[in-house]
Design an enzyme around this catalytic site. Sequence first.
Site, PDB file in Angstrom:
ATOM      1  N   SER A  63       0.795  -1.236   0.000  1.00 50.79           N
ATOM      2  CA  SER A  63       0.000   0.000   0.000  1.00 50.79           C
ATOM      3  C   SER A  63       0.822   1.277   0.000  1.00 50.79           C
ATOM      4  O   SER A  63       0.250   2.366  -0.060  1.00 50.79           O
ATOM      5  CB  SER A  63      -0.962   0.012   1.196  1.00 50.79           C
ATOM      6  OG  SER A  63      -2.090  -0.790   0.934  1.00 50.79           O
ATOM      7  N   LYS A  66       0.004   3.772  -2.667  1.00 50.61           N
ATOM      8  CA  LYS A  66      -1.012   4.826  -2.568  1.00 50.61           C
ATOM      9  C   LYS A  66      -0.412   6.213  -2.367  1.00 50.61           C
ATOM     10  O   LYS A  66      -1.100   7.221  -2.566  1.00 50.61           O
ATOM     11  CB  LYS A  66      -1.994   4.489  -1.437  1.00 50.61           C
ATOM     12  CG  LYS A  66      -2.844   3.263  -1.758  1.00 50.61           C
ATOM     13  CD  LYS A  66      -3.555   2.722  -0.540  1.00 50.61           C
ATOM     14  CE  LYS A  66      -4.239   1.393  -0.896  1.00 50.61           C
ATOM     15  NZ  LYS A  66      -4.658   0.630   0.288  1.00 50.61           N
ATOM     16  N   SER A 123      -6.695   3.683   4.144  1.00 51.41           N
ATOM     17  CA  SER A 123      -5.992   2.797   3.207  1.00 51.41           C
ATOM     18  C   SER A 123      -6.960   2.002   2.341  1.00 51.41           C
ATOM     19  O   SER A 123      -6.726   0.826   2.037  1.00 51.41           O
ATOM     20  CB  SER A 123      -5.052   1.835   3.947  1.00 51.41           C
ATOM     21  OG  SER A 123      -4.105   1.284   3.064  1.00 51.41           O
ATOM     22  N   LYS A 225       2.542   6.629   5.351  1.00 49.83           N
ATOM     23  CA  LYS A 225       1.717   5.514   4.891  1.00 49.83           C
ATOM     24  C   LYS A 225       2.342   4.166   5.223  1.00 49.83           C
ATOM     25  O   LYS A 225       3.548   3.973   5.113  1.00 49.83           O
ATOM     26  CB  LYS A 225       1.535   5.617   3.363  1.00 49.83           C
ATOM     27  CG  LYS A 225       0.531   4.635   2.796  1.00 49.83           C
ATOM     28  CD  LYS A 225      -0.892   5.050   3.123  1.00 49.83           C
ATOM     29  CE  LYS A 225      -1.889   3.966   2.775  1.00 49.83           C
ATOM     30  NZ  LYS A 225      -1.843   2.793   3.694  1.00 49.83           N
TER      31      LYS A 225
END
Length: 380
Positions: A63, A66, A123, A225
């Site tokens: 992730s 992102k 997320s 993140k």
Amino acid sequence: MKSAIKRLLPWFLLLLPLGLPVGAQTTTPAPPELEAKGYLLVDFHTGKTLAELNADERLEPASLTKIMTAYTVFRELASERIKLTDQVLVSEKAWRTGGSKMFIEVGKHVSLEDLLKGMIIQSGNDASVALAEYVSGNVESFANLMNAHAKRLGMTNSHFTNPNGLPDPELYTTARDMARVAVALIREFPEYYAWYSNQEFTYNGITQANRNPLLKRDPTADGIKTGYTKAAGYCLVGSAKRDDMRLISVVMGTPSPRARAEASLALLNYGFRTYESHKLYPVGQPIENLRVWYGEQDTLPVGPERDVVATIPRGQYDKLSARIEKTSDMNAPIAQGDQLGDVVVSMGEEEVTRIPLVALQDLPKGGLWRQAKDSVLRMF
């Protein structure tokens, strides 16, 4: 001492070419040993690498992808091709996307701002797909846009195939490339970056906490993140600001959520304990008046193209020195913003930073009398 050095730096600019002593090299403590496939710690303002391991090895980002997705959408917002208030229709593909979810519903409209917060804070893989489809029509075209931005940012070891980081053999990045996009996101979009420090977000009656453990464990942390897949391991791009110093940490491929958090904190604490940053000259501040030939006046004020910031081991501020390296052509006409050399900051034999030196105003060509006078002067 610090204020004295700041006052003296313009004096150093003149005297360093004469060979005055500038201080000795220093040894810094070794960075911590971490359970990670790769990691990187950089200073946000200078880009100086403070610690690294396998920082250029291609790894799965999970992730962390992102961050690139958000950056790509922010660029579209900046171009005014889309707006935060736009209502995005949720497709079945977005709704069916597996993994972490914002819990958007197929056939319903969601504001672009809510989708961004759902992706950044919660997320949401579903939110990522909805954003990609809205910006580019489909996930594949959006991935091409992500890759175009990655290339422009110098992310030479990255390739994106989707907006959420779900496993794909052609999806990869490096710790260094993740730091590059993180720096760009914070620098270009501070108003949107503020969302990364939000502790939670509620959508559709469901409140989900921010997955970034640094936000609760370090009061100076404000992003960025987390990521996880079985193949990628536990990953985290973190950022923290203490006083005027901001650091970016990237940890990839740790074995557990706890190891991910502890490795990130260890890197950040190491950086802040071991190094310090100083703004020596702000952008636009005149540093020197340089002699220019054939102009309406003899001299021209010059200054740095951007802030001159030095990242150095703690306690070594008084060993900094600076000099101007001029270009050979100093002839009018000169336009404001033209590069006329570099500001070079050093500590001992090591060059700490080099920033372009630019004209701070226009200087038109002088009349025939001035041109003739300078031609004679240059002969002698």
